[in-house]
Design a protein around this motif. Structure first.
Motif, PDB file in Angstrom:
ATOM      1  N   THR A  47       0.835  -1.202   0.000  1.00  0.00           N
ATOM      2  CA  THR A  47       0.000   0.000   0.000  1.00  0.00           C
ATOM      3  C   THR A  47       0.878   1.264   0.000  1.00  0.00           C
ATOM      4  O   THR A  47       0.470   2.308   0.493  1.00  0.00           O
ATOM      5  CB  THR A  47      -0.945   0.007   1.227  1.00  0.00           C
ATOM      6  OG1 THR A  47      -0.157  -0.183   2.403  1.00  0.00           O
ATOM      7  CG2 THR A  47      -1.993  -1.081   1.117  1.00  0.00           C
ATOM      8  N   HIS A  81     -12.392  -5.395  -1.346  1.00  0.00           N
ATOM      9  CA  HIS A  81     -11.286  -5.717  -0.438  1.00  0.00           C
ATOM     10  C   HIS A  81     -11.630  -5.312   0.997  1.00  0.00           C
ATOM     11  O   HIS A  81     -11.220  -5.984   1.952  1.00  0.00           O
ATOM     12  CB  HIS A  81     -10.028  -4.988  -0.898  1.00  0.00           C
ATOM     13  CG  HIS A  81      -8.861  -5.135   0.030  1.00  0.00           C
ATOM     14  ND1 HIS A  81      -8.201  -6.327   0.225  1.00  0.00           N
ATOM     15  CD2 HIS A  81      -8.235  -4.233   0.839  1.00  0.00           C
ATOM     16  CE1 HIS A  81      -7.228  -6.148   1.095  1.00  0.00           C
ATOM     17  NE2 HIS A  81      -7.219  -4.895   1.490  1.00  0.00           N
ATOM     18  N   ASN A  82     -12.380  -4.227   1.157  1.00  0.00           N
ATOM     19  CA  ASN A  82     -12.674  -3.730   2.505  1.00  0.00           C
ATOM     20  C   ASN A  82     -13.703  -4.588   3.244  1.00  0.00           C
ATOM     21  O   ASN A  82     -13.890  -4.417   4.451  1.00  0.00           O
ATOM     22  CB  ASN A  82     -13.108  -2.267   2.432  1.00  0.00           C
ATOM     23  CG  ASN A  82     -11.953  -1.356   2.040  1.00  0.00           C
ATOM     24  OD1 ASN A  82     -10.785  -1.738   2.184  1.00  0.00           O
ATOM     25  ND2 ASN A  82     -12.267  -0.169   1.553  1.00  0.00           N
ATOM     26  N   THR A  84     -13.105  -7.410   4.046  1.00  0.00           N
ATOM     27  CA  THR A  84     -12.266  -8.168   4.978  1.00  0.00           C
ATOM     28  C   THR A  84     -12.177  -7.464   6.329  1.00  0.00           C
ATOM     29  O   THR A  84     -11.603  -8.001   7.265  1.00  0.00           O
ATOM     30  CB  THR A  84     -10.832  -8.309   4.432  1.00  0.00           C
ATOM     31  OG1 THR A  84     -10.277  -6.976   4.305  1.00  0.00           O
ATOM     32  CG2 THR A  84     -10.814  -8.989   3.087  1.00  0.00           C
ATOM     33  N   GLU A  86     -10.763  -4.388   6.411  1.00  0.00           N
ATOM     34  CA  GLU A  86      -9.774  -3.341   6.182  1.00  0.00           C
ATOM     35  C   GLU A  86     -10.445  -2.113   5.571  1.00  0.00           C
ATOM     36  O   GLU A  86     -11.590  -2.172   5.134  1.00  0.00           O
ATOM     37  CB  GLU A  86      -8.691  -3.846   5.218  1.00  0.00           C
ATOM     38  CG  GLU A  86      -7.794  -4.921   5.818  1.00  0.00           C
ATOM     39  CD  GLU A  86      -6.568  -5.152   4.946  1.00  0.00           C
ATOM     40  OE1 GLU A  86      -5.698  -4.271   4.935  1.00  0.00           O
ATOM     41  OE2 GLU A  86      -6.492  -6.196   4.286  1.00  0.00           O
ATOM     42  N   ASP A  87      -9.697  -1.012   5.526  1.00  0.00           N
ATOM     43  CA  ASP A  87     -10.230   0.204   4.906  1.00  0.00           C
ATOM     44  C   ASP A  87      -9.265   0.742   3.855  1.00  0.00           C
ATOM     45  O   ASP A  87      -9.304   1.921   3.502  1.00  0.00           O
ATOM     46  CB  ASP A  87     -10.521   1.265   5.967  1.00  0.00           C
ATOM     47  CG  ASP A  87      -9.250   1.783   6.638  1.00  0.00           C
ATOM     48  OD1 ASP A  87      -8.151   1.226   6.377  1.00  0.00           O
ATOM     49  OD2 ASP A  87      -9.352   2.737   7.424  1.00  0.00           O
ATOM     50  N   ASN A  88      -8.364  -0.146   3.349  1.00  0.00           N
ATOM     51  CA  ASN A  88      -7.301   0.360   2.474  1.00  0.00           C
ATOM     52  C   ASN A  88      -7.404  -0.162   1.042  1.00  0.00           C
ATOM     53  O   ASN A  88      -6.387  -0.217   0.338  1.00  0.00           O
ATOM     54  CB  ASN A  88      -5.929   0.053   3.080  1.00  0.00           C
ATOM     55  CG  ASN A  88      -5.648  -1.435   3.178  1.00  0.00           C
ATOM     56  OD1 ASN A  88      -6.455  -2.260   2.752  1.00  0.00           O
ATOM     57  ND2 ASN A  88      -4.517  -1.777   3.739  1.00  0.00           N
ATOM     58  N   HIS A  92      -4.258  -0.075  -2.108  1.00  0.00           N
ATOM     59  CA  HIS A  92      -3.697  -1.129  -2.970  1.00  0.00           C
ATOM     60  C   HIS A  92      -3.713  -0.682  -4.429  1.00  0.00           C
ATOM     61  O   HIS A  92      -2.758  -0.921  -5.172  1.00  0.00           O
ATOM     62  CB  HIS A  92      -4.514  -2.417  -2.831  1.00  0.00           C
ATOM     63  CG  HIS A  92      -4.348  -3.119  -1.525  1.00  0.00           C
ATOM     64  ND1 HIS A  92      -3.325  -4.008  -1.286  1.00  0.00           N
ATOM     65  CD2 HIS A  92      -5.086  -3.075  -0.390  1.00  0.00           C
ATOM     66  CE1 HIS A  92      -3.446  -4.484  -0.045  1.00  0.00           C
ATOM     67  NE2 HIS A  92      -4.509  -3.931   0.514  1.00  0.00           N
ATOM     68  N   ASP A 125      -1.391   4.366   2.905  1.00  0.00           N
ATOM     69  CA  ASP A 125      -2.096   3.845   4.091  1.00  0.00           C
ATOM     70  C   ASP A 125      -1.127   3.975   5.268  1.00  0.00           C
ATOM     71  O   ASP A 125      -0.630   2.989   5.796  1.00  0.00           O
ATOM     72  CB  ASP A 125      -2.516   2.390   3.856  1.00  0.00           C
ATOM     73  CG  ASP A 125      -3.330   1.843   5.016  1.00  0.00           C
ATOM     74  OD1 ASP A 125      -3.908   2.635   5.789  1.00  0.00           O
ATOM     75  OD2 ASP A 125      -3.378   0.609   5.166  1.00  0.00           O
TER      76      ASP A 125
END
Ligand code: ZN
Length: 139
Positions: A47, A81-82, A84, A86-88, A92, A125
């Motif tokens: 990231t 992806h978020n 999961t 996560e907030d990033n 990516h 990130d």
């Protein structure tokens, strides 16, 4: 052939930051004692990016605006992806566009740069400790 390895650590105050690391990497070349060779500089995280461009006024904000247009951080729910937790997800994608690494030639103990070239670390990130690898090989 000689080789040299060093990690540069960063902990940026903002989620996204763009840091000119040219002088830090030049210090690695000096420390290595290598006069003719190649210097690889890569972000060790998926990231963040390392790229080469100008240190011209306004350019960093232009990059940031452009990347936010391509992959805005919010809404966070926009990215699979978020899911999961996560907030990033955006970070990516931004890293993919700006790249993982650069390689610079070393001639007479100095970077053999084109006009205005500078090495940047781009964080997408941040606010945590992350690393950049510097690997130099040559004579
Ligand atoms: Zn992630």
């Amino acid at each position: 052939m000689k080789s040299f390895r060093k990690e540069l650590w960063f902990n940026t105050p903002n989620r996204r930051d763009y840091i000119n690391i040219t002088s830090e990497v030049e210090a690695c070349v000096k420390e290595s004692g290598i006069k003719e060779g190649l210097c690889l500089v890569n972000a060790m995280h998926i990231t963040a990016s390392v790229y080469i461009n100008d240190a011209e006024s306004g350019l960093i904000q232009d990059y940031d605006d452009w990347l936010e247009g391509l992959a805005p951080h919010e809404p966070i729910s926009h990215y699979r992806h978020n899911r999961t937790g996560e907030d990033n997800g955006d970070a990516h994608l931004k890293r993919q566009v700006m790249g993982r690494e650069v390689v610079v030639a070393i001639t007479n103990g100095r970077f053999d740069f084109g006009p205005w070239e500078q090495i940047y670390y781009a964080e997408f990130d941040g606010r945590r400790r992350k690393r950049v690898l510097v690997k130099i090989i040559g004579e």
